[in-house]
Design a protein around this motif. Structure first.
Motif, PDB file in Angstrom:
ATOM      1  N   THR A 223       0.837  -1.203   0.000  1.00  0.00           N
ATOM      2  CA  THR A 223       0.000   0.000   0.000  1.00  0.00           C
ATOM      3  C   THR A 223       0.870   1.249   0.000  1.00  0.00           C
ATOM      4  OG1 THR A 223      -1.786  -1.123   1.185  1.00  0.00           O
ATOM      5  CG2 THR A 223      -1.780   1.280   1.230  1.00  0.00           C
ATOM      6  N   ASP A 224       0.617   2.137  -0.933  1.00  0.00           N
ATOM      7  CA  ASP A 224       1.342   3.396  -1.012  1.00  0.00           C
ATOM      8  C   ASP A 224       0.660   4.417  -0.103  1.00  0.00           C
ATOM      9  OD1 ASP A 224       2.701   5.691  -1.651  1.00  0.00           O
ATOM     10  OD2 ASP A 224       2.397   5.544  -3.823  1.00  0.00           O
ATOM     11  N   PHE A 225       1.352   4.816   0.966  1.00  0.00           N
ATOM     12  CA  PHE A 225       0.799   5.780   1.914  1.00  0.00           C
ATOM     13  C   PHE A 225       1.241   7.210   1.600  1.00  0.00           C
ATOM     14  CE2 PHE A 225       0.814   1.725   4.197  1.00  0.00           C
ATOM     15  CZ  PHE A 225      -0.465   1.698   4.721  1.00  0.00           C
ATOM     16  N   ASN A 226       1.853   7.395   0.446  1.00  0.00           N
ATOM     17  CA  ASN A 226       2.277   8.713  -0.029  1.00  0.00           C
ATOM     18  C   ASN A 226       3.294   9.359   0.905  1.00  0.00           C
ATOM     19  OD1 ASN A 226       2.238  10.709  -2.028  1.00  0.00           O
ATOM     20  ND2 ASN A 226       0.761  11.943  -0.900  1.00  0.00           N
ATOM     21  N   MET A 227       4.248   8.554   1.365  1.00  0.00           N
ATOM     22  CA  MET A 227       5.384   9.060   2.135  1.00  0.00           C
ATOM     23  C   MET A 227       6.567   9.259   1.180  1.00  0.00           C
ATOM     24  SD  MET A 227       4.260   8.997   5.319  1.00  0.00           S
ATOM     25  CE  MET A 227       2.724   8.370   6.025  1.00  0.00           C
ATOM     26  N   LYS A 228       7.632   9.877   1.683  1.00  0.00           N
ATOM     27  CA  LYS A 228       8.838   9.964   0.871  1.00  0.00           C
ATOM     28  C   LYS A 228       9.372   8.566   0.604  1.00  0.00           C
ATOM     29  CE  LYS A 228      13.358  12.150   0.459  1.00  0.00           C
ATOM     30  NZ  LYS A 228      14.342  13.082   1.074  1.00  0.00           N
ATOM     31  N   TYR A 229       9.299   7.699   1.622  1.00  0.00           N
ATOM     32  CA  TYR A 229       9.622   6.287   1.417  1.00  0.00           C
ATOM     33  C   TYR A 229       9.028   5.461   2.539  1.00  0.00           C
ATOM     34  CZ  TYR A 229      13.357   6.601   4.958  1.00  0.00           C
ATOM     35  OH  TYR A 229      14.066   6.781   6.123  1.00  0.00           O
ATOM     36  N   GLN A 230       8.856   4.154   2.273  1.00  0.00           N
ATOM     37  CA  GLN A 230       8.379   3.182   3.247  1.00  0.00           C
ATOM     38  C   GLN A 230       9.393   2.057   3.328  1.00  0.00           C
ATOM     39  OE1 GLN A 230       3.917   4.079   1.503  1.00  0.00           O
ATOM     40  NE2 GLN A 230       4.407   1.945   1.963  1.00  0.00           N
ATOM     41  N   SER A 231       9.819   1.708   4.527  1.00  0.00           N
ATOM     42  CA  SER A 231      10.832   0.673   4.705  1.00  0.00           C
ATOM     43  C   SER A 231      10.462  -0.227   5.875  1.00  0.00           C
ATOM     44  CB  SER A 231      12.212   1.281   4.977  1.00  0.00           C
ATOM     45  OG  SER A 231      12.729   1.913   3.841  1.00  0.00           O
ATOM     46  N   ALA A 232      10.867  -1.487   5.787  1.00  0.00           N
ATOM     47  CA  ALA A 232      10.691  -2.412   6.898  1.00  0.00           C
ATOM     48  C   ALA A 232      11.943  -3.266   7.034  1.00  0.00           C
ATOM     49  CB  ALA A 232       9.463  -3.295   6.700  1.00  0.00           C
ATOM     50  N   ALA A 233      12.207  -3.698   8.258  1.00  0.00           N
ATOM     51  CA  ALA A 233      13.433  -4.427   8.574  1.00  0.00           C
ATOM     52  C   ALA A 233      13.353  -5.859   8.075  1.00  0.00           C
ATOM     53  CB  ALA A 233      13.674  -4.403  10.077  1.00  0.00           C
ATOM     54  N   THR A 234      14.439  -6.312   7.444  1.00  0.00           N
ATOM     55  CA  THR A 234      14.491  -7.643   6.857  1.00  0.00           C
ATOM     56  C   THR A 234      15.903  -8.209   7.006  1.00  0.00           C
ATOM     57  OG1 THR A 234      13.976  -8.919   4.854  1.00  0.00           O
ATOM     58  CG2 THR A 234      14.993  -6.753   4.536  1.00  0.00           C
ATOM     59  N   CYS A 235      16.207  -9.263   6.262  1.00  0.00           N
ATOM     60  CA  CYS A 235      17.519  -9.914   6.339  1.00  0.00           C
ATOM     61  C   CYS A 235      18.485  -9.347   5.301  1.00  0.00           C
ATOM     62  CB  CYS A 235      17.370 -11.417   6.119  1.00  0.00           C
ATOM     63  SG  CYS A 235      16.490 -12.272   7.440  1.00  0.00           S
ATOM     64  N   ALA A 236      19.757  -9.425   5.607  1.00  0.00           N
ATOM     65  CA  ALA A 236      20.783  -8.899   4.700  1.00  0.00           C
ATOM     66  C   ALA A 236      20.736  -9.564   3.336  1.00  0.00           C
ATOM     67  CB  ALA A 236      22.162  -9.080   5.330  1.00  0.00           C
ATOM     68  N   MET A 237      20.339 -10.831   3.287  1.00  0.00           N
ATOM     69  CA  MET A 237      20.335 -11.567   2.021  1.00  0.00           C
ATOM     70  C   MET A 237      19.011 -11.467   1.270  1.00  0.00           C
ATOM     71  SD  MET A 237      22.571 -14.985   2.986  1.00  0.00           S
ATOM     72  CE  MET A 237      22.762 -15.438   1.250  1.00  0.00           C
ATOM     73  N   ASP A 238      18.060 -10.736   1.819  1.00  0.00           N
ATOM     74  CA  ASP A 238      16.797 -10.503   1.117  1.00  0.00           C
ATOM     75  C   ASP A 238      17.099  -9.729  -0.175  1.00  0.00           C
ATOM     76  OD1 ASP A 238      14.289  -9.600   0.235  1.00  0.00           O
ATOM     77  OD2 ASP A 238      13.560  -9.211   2.258  1.00  0.00           O
ATOM     78  N   THR A 239      16.624 -10.220  -1.300  1.00  0.00           N
ATOM     79  CA  THR A 239      16.917  -9.572  -2.580  1.00  0.00           C
ATOM     80  C   THR A 239      16.270  -8.204  -2.709  1.00  0.00           C
ATOM     81  OG1 THR A 239      15.050 -10.759  -3.599  1.00  0.00           O
ATOM     82  CG2 THR A 239      17.252 -11.759  -3.789  1.00  0.00           C
ATOM     83  N   ASP A 240      15.337  -7.870  -1.816  1.00  0.00           N
ATOM     84  CA  ASP A 240      14.685  -6.562  -1.841  1.00  0.00           C
ATOM     85  C   ASP A 240      15.434  -5.503  -1.029  1.00  0.00           C
ATOM     86  OD1 ASP A 240      12.568  -7.097  -3.533  1.00  0.00           O
ATOM     87  OD2 ASP A 240      11.228  -7.740  -1.921  1.00  0.00           O
ATOM     88  N   VAL A 241      16.524  -5.876  -0.367  1.00  0.00           N
ATOM     89  CA  VAL A 241      17.242  -4.927   0.482  1.00  0.00           C
ATOM     90  C   VAL A 241      17.740  -3.738  -0.338  1.00  0.00           C
ATOM     91  CG1 VAL A 241      19.391  -4.569   1.769  1.00  0.00           C
ATOM     92  CG2 VAL A 241      17.947  -6.518   2.303  1.00  0.00           C
TER      93      VAL A 241
END
Length: 315
Positions: A223-241
């Motif tokens: 969901t796009d909340f119209n912020m400058k950016y949205q981030s969540a904590a994940t693993c170093a090897m996550d390809t989305d990092v």
């Protein structure tokens, strides 16, 4: 305005590297649940978590899961955590005015229930036979008296948080700042989420597929909340990092410090939240102390200082 979506009171450190030392940001911690389903609120289980003389006792001592006393104990631990952390980092809200209840706020078509696995009558309403069979769209609010931020706590079901409810919580806070008593003059900047991971990675990153944490990730990812950016904590090897940052030693020590014996928790996290935990950290030192550990070199634990994040909807 910096928003941090947190499933439970004790998860906030999982995104701390993007929160600390940010004097320009008014930080609003949005708690989706009141964290009252924990088994450590059961009088029969509470003694297995609380270590007398090594951490603070719950206040009040809870009388059961889902109870008002459990909710109060979780909130008081939360307030004490922030007060202690703000002493080290003065950009963190920690000097709160009186708690107030705001709302109810419109559900806007979102199915909201404290417990989504409904009782036998199959109806979630405000007058169900169980206190868990309830629709609650109010918020408990604590505003920092020094203008650094606020805590907004909803009652969307500990262990039953859905993606739709998490989206509703963020939108409700974003769109009702004045009604909640929050700062109304600053532009929206970012939206952060805590740690979740459902994949086994070669580097041993903690597998933590908790459904409430997963719902936070899905809400911020989809969901796009119209912020400058949205981030969540994940693993170093996550390809989305897309970014990484390390919690400062000052904050890590403020949260996870022990006395010279290594057994008495003086840090804000285990000192205030320790009664909720009985994880053996004896691998870190020779003393048998039951607390959640902090990983300072890896991501093997839920809490770690080297933090990695994916980013979505950068504007």
């Amino acid at each position: 305005m910096s928003y941090i979506l947190v499933p439970h009171a004790d998860d906030e450190f999982q995104a701390w590297s993007l929160i600390e030392n940010s004097p320009a940001n008014y930080k609003v911690f949005i708690y989706a649940t009141r964290s009252e389903e924990t088994g450590y609120c059961d009088p029969a289980t509470y003694p297995s978590g609380y270590q007398s003389g090594k951490e603070k006792a719950a206040n009040p001592v809870p009388t059961g899961r889902w109870s008002a006393s459990c909710e109060s104990a979780r909130m008081n631990s939360l307030k004490a955590f922030f007060a202690q952390m703000s002493a080290t980092d003065p950009t963190i809200p920690g000097s709160f005015g009186p708690q107030v209840t705001k709302g109810p706020f419109p559900a806007n078509g979102t199915p909201i229930c404290r417990e989504d696995s409904l009782p036998p009558d199959g109806v979630c309403n405000s007058t169900g036979t169980s206190p868990r069979d309830k629709v609650d769209t109010t918020a408990r609010v604590l505003v920092d008296t020094q203008g650094r931020g606020a805590i907004v706590m909803f009652n969307l079901g500990d262990g039953d948080l859905t993606e739709a409810e998490a989206v509703w919580a963020v939108k409700t806070v974003r769109d009702n700042r004045a009604a909640l008593g929050l700062n109304t003059s600053l532009p929206n900047y970012n939206l952060l989420g805590t740690f979740a991971n459902s994949t086994t990675y070669a580097d041993g990153c903690k597998v933590y597929p908790h459904s409430d944490h997963r719902s936070v990730h899905l809400a911020l990812y989809k969901t796009d909340f119209n912020m400058k950016y949205q981030s969540a904590a994940t693993c170093a090897m996550d390809t989305d990092v897309t970014r990484s940052k390390t919690v400062t030693d000052a904050s890590a020590n403020a949260a996870w410090k022990y006395d010279v014996s290594g057994t008495v928790s003086t840090g804000a996290h285990n000192n205030n939240y320790g009664w909720l935990m009985n994880v053996n950290r004896s691998a870190e030192n020779s003393n048998s102390v039951w607390h959640y550990p902090l990983s300072r070199t890896t991501q093997k634990d839920i809490f770690h200082t080297h933090q990695y994040f994916w980013t979505k909807f950068a504007h």
